[in-house]
Write an enzyme that holds these catalytic residues in place. Structure first.
Site, short mmCIF file in Angstrom:
data_model
loop_
_atom_site.label_atom_id
_atom_site.label_comp_id
_atom_site.label_asym_id
_atom_site.label_seq_id
_atom_site.Cartn_x
_atom_site.Cartn_y
_atom_site.Cartn_z
N ASP A 159 8.32 0.04 0.90
CA ASP A 159 9.21 0.75 1.82
C ASP A 159 10.66 0.67 1.33
O ASP A 159 11.40 1.65 1.37
CB ASP A 159 9.08 0.14 3.22
CG ASP A 159 7.62 0.01 3.63
OD1 ASP A 159 6.95 1.04 3.72
OD2 ASP A 159 7.15 -1.13 3.81
N HIS A 187 5.58 -3.48 8.50
CA HIS A 187 5.18 -2.47 7.52
C HIS A 187 4.26 -1.48 8.25
O HIS A 187 3.04 -1.57 8.18
CB HIS A 187 4.46 -3.08 6.33
CG HIS A 187 3.81 -2.04 5.47
ND1 HIS A 187 4.53 -1.15 4.71
CD2 HIS A 187 2.52 -1.69 5.30
CE1 HIS A 187 3.70 -0.32 4.11
NE2 HIS A 187 2.47 -0.62 4.46
P1 NAI Z 1 -9.37 -0.02 -1.89
O1 NAI Z 1 -10.29 0.27 -0.76
O2 NAI Z 1 -9.33 0.87 -3.09
O3 NAI Z 1 -9.68 -1.49 -2.44
C1 NAI Z 1 -9.86 -2.59 -1.60
C2 NAI Z 1 -10.74 -3.58 -2.34
O4 NAI Z 1 -10.77 -4.79 -1.58
C3 NAI Z 1 -12.19 -3.11 -2.50
O5 NAI Z 1 -12.57 -3.23 -3.86
C4 NAI Z 1 -12.96 -4.09 -1.61
O6 NAI Z 1 -14.26 -4.37 -2.13
C5 NAI Z 1 -12.06 -5.31 -1.64
N1 NAI Z 1 -12.27 -6.25 -0.54
C6 NAI Z 1 -12.56 -5.99 0.75
N2 NAI Z 1 -12.70 -7.12 1.44
C7 NAI Z 1 -12.46 -8.13 0.58
C8 NAI Z 1 -12.49 -9.55 0.70
N3 NAI Z 1 -12.80 -10.13 1.86
N4 NAI Z 1 -12.22 -10.28 -0.39
C9 NAI Z 1 -11.95 -9.70 -1.57
N5 NAI Z 1 -11.93 -8.37 -1.75
C10 NAI Z 1 -12.19 -7.59 -0.69
O7 NAI Z 1 -7.93 -0.18 -1.23
P2 NAI Z 1 -6.50 -0.09 -1.94
O8 NAI Z 1 -6.05 1.32 -2.00
O9 NAI Z 1 -6.52 -0.90 -3.18
O10 NAI Z 1 -5.60 -0.78 -0.82
C11 NAI Z 1 -5.74 -2.15 -0.48
C12 NAI Z 1 -4.94 -2.48 0.77
O11 NAI Z 1 -3.56 -2.34 0.54
C13 NAI Z 1 -5.24 -1.58 1.98
O12 NAI Z 1 -5.34 -2.42 3.13
C14 NAI Z 1 -4.03 -0.70 2.10
O13 NAI Z 1 -3.81 -0.27 3.41
C15 NAI Z 1 -2.96 -1.68 1.66
N6 NAI Z 1 -1.68 -1.08 1.24
C16 NAI Z 1 -0.53 -1.74 1.60
C17 NAI Z 1 0.70 -1.26 1.24
C18 NAI Z 1 1.96 -1.97 1.65
O14 NAI Z 1 3.03 -1.42 1.39
N7 NAI Z 1 1.95 -3.16 2.24
C19 NAI Z 1 0.82 -0.01 0.47
C20 NAI Z 1 -0.43 0.59 0.10
C21 NAI Z 1 -1.64 0.07 0.49
#
Ligand code: NAI
Length: 328
Positions: A159, A187
């Protein structure tokens, strides 16, 4: 030669993980002279894809990468971790109530916090990226009573970077001319990007812009809703920019903010600026020698006060909800 730093990344097989791991291995997390060992944590269904990513990491022959291990057990994944990037989370799916979302994520972040408490290195630094990031960080922190609370942080750097870029585009300034921008609060869509203390080439940013209507109706909503705009355009949520912000967050925490500047981090409140103690809220922070401090003494005008209070109220509601669910 330096001992490698152990970096645990959860959600390693996800899209942010894919954008993150190669840059950690090439020195963008800690510095171009710091060797790293990667510990990838996934759920069983993600193990195979994580192994594929590890093969590609091998194929880069990164000089700083001293090892990759993959786990589906948090107790092993966090063993000896000096830095933990908690990226994997349970996304909100259609029709999911907030309580369901919070409890699903509690099921992830509570055991991870406990595993960090039991197995991480004494100097552990934690960044939570997975949403709802601030409250997930609170859940993990509450499950790690032996780790100093301030080691648990949540990411608002994306952000922060988005706000700098929007302000640069509006004023024609270079991003490097913009200092002291602040993201306050959660966030989420209630976050407040504050330019009243920001500077553009040494001049007050709010005075340079001199357009409160643009601030209220264009700048703030553009920054706050940028994630949704990316999904709309790309068909997938921000990944490379989120990974970049995670690198920036940890790099700044470890290596320090520049003189006269600060950054934004979600950190446990010490009560500063009327933010209730303990909730993990974004603040302006300076960093030095691996420690951060909330910038003190800023004048908060009425425009800012109302927006900070609204975002903090949302964080208090989330805290109360996870308390109700027995997650903290
Ligand atoms: P994604 O769905 O592509 O990948 C998430 C991965 O986490 C998957 O491979 C899944 O198997 C794994 N996972 C789920 N539960 C788990 C656990 N208990 N232990 C280990 N691994 C686990 O999602 P992406 O796009 O990589 O996003 C990840 C997170 O980041 C989402 O929650 C998204 O909302 C968040 N995010 C936060 C931002 C911020 O500015 N704070 C910005 C963009 C995304």
């Amino acid at each position: 030669t330096r001992t490698p730093v152990n970096v645990t990344v959860t959600g390693a097989a996800g899209q942010i993980g894919y954008a993150l791991l190669f840059r950690i291995a090439s020195g963008h997390l800690l510095g171009a002279d710091v060797p790293v060992k990667l510990r990838l944590l996934e759920i069983p269904q993600g193990m195979k894809a994580a192994e594929g990513t590890a093969m590609e990491l091998d194929d880069c022959a990164f000089p700083l990468l001293r090892g990759i291990d993959i786990f589906d057990d948090p107790n092993k994944g966090f063993e000896g971790a000096n830095v933990a990037l908690l990226v994997g989370a349970r996304p909100r799916t259609k029709g999911m109530e907030r309580g369901d979302l919070l409890s699903a994520n509690g099921g992830i972040f509570k055991p991870q916090g406990a595993a960090i408490n039991a197995h991480a290195a004494d100097d552990i630094k934690v960044l939570v990226v997975g949403n709802p990031a601030n409250t997930n960080a609170l859940i993990a922190q509450a499950a790690a009573p032996d780790v100093p609370a301030e080691r648990f942080t949540a990411m608002t750097r994306l952000d922060h970077n988005r706000a700098i870029s929007q302000l640069a585009a509006r004023t024609g300034a270079a991003v490097t001319d913009i200092k002291r921008l602040t993201i306050w609060g959660n966030h989420s869509a209630t976050q407040y990007p504050d330019i009243f203390h920001a500077e553009i080439a040494g001049k007050n940013a709010a005075e340079v812009v001199n357009d409160e209507q643009w601030l209220a109706e264009t700048f703030i909503p553009t920054v706050a809703k940028r994630g949704a705009a990316i999904i709309e355009a790309r068909g997938a949520s921000s990944a490379a920019s989120a990974a970049n912000a995670a690198l920036d967050h940890v790099h700044t925490w470890v290596n320090g903010t520049a003189a006269g500047d600060w950054t934004s981090m979600g950190v446990p409140s010490d009560g500063s600026y009327g933010v209730p103690e303990g909730i993990i809220s974004s603040f302006p922070v300076t960093t030095k020698d691996g420690k951060y401090e909330i910038v003190q003494g800023l004048d908060i005008n009425e425009f800012s006060r109302a927006r900070i209070d609204a975002s903090v109220a949302e964080l208090v509601e989330e805290r109360d909800a996870v308390r109700e669910l027995g997650l903290i």
